[in-house]
Design a protein around this motif. Structure first.
Motif, short mmCIF file in Angstrom:
data_model
loop_
_atom_site.label_atom_id
_atom_site.label_comp_id
_atom_site.label_asym_id
_atom_site.label_seq_id
_atom_site.Cartn_x
_atom_site.Cartn_y
_atom_site.Cartn_z
N VAL A 133 0.69 -1.23 0.10
CA VAL A 133 -0.16 -0.12 -0.01
C VAL A 133 0.64 1.25 -0.06
N LEU A 134 1.89 1.25 0.62
CA LEU A 134 2.70 2.50 0.91
C LEU A 134 3.58 2.90 -0.47
N PRO A 135 3.45 4.04 -0.63
CA PRO A 135 4.38 4.41 -1.86
C PRO A 135 5.81 3.93 -1.58
N SER A 136 6.72 3.77 -2.80
CA SER A 136 8.14 3.52 -2.44
C SER A 136 8.75 4.90 -2.46
N ALA A 137 9.79 5.26 -1.79
CA ALA A 137 10.49 6.56 -1.97
C ALA A 137 11.88 6.22 -1.64
N ARG A 138 12.60 7.12 -2.62
CA ARG A 138 14.00 6.89 -2.43
C ARG A 138 14.56 7.63 -1.25
#
Length: 71
Positions: A57-62
């Motif tokens: 569910v959570l967006p991936s972030a760099r």
């Protein structure tokens, strides 16, 4: 974003309260019915499911390459 901090804290505190009020009696009943290992197994399964759900569910972030203090 700071206007949602109070709501987030209230949601977390409510979650702890509900988990305590429901989890302790349910865990005790499950332990009485199926043995002391059953509640631990149930918590393990729930934690794994929650981890998978959050990963989906959570967006991936760099990750930042440098800390904000070094900028």
């Amino acid at each position: 974003m700071t206007e949602k901090v109070g709501t987030a804290i209230a949601a977390v505190a409510s979650g702890f309260t509900v988990a305590t009020l429901l989890g302790v009696p349910l865990g005790a009943m499950l332990g009485q019915a199926a043995g002391w290992r059953a509640p631990l197994l149930a918590l393990t399964v729930l934690a794994l499911l929650a981890t998978v759900l959050l990963a989906v569910v959570l967006p991936s972030a760099r990750a930042a390459t440098r800390s904000a203090a070094l900028r």
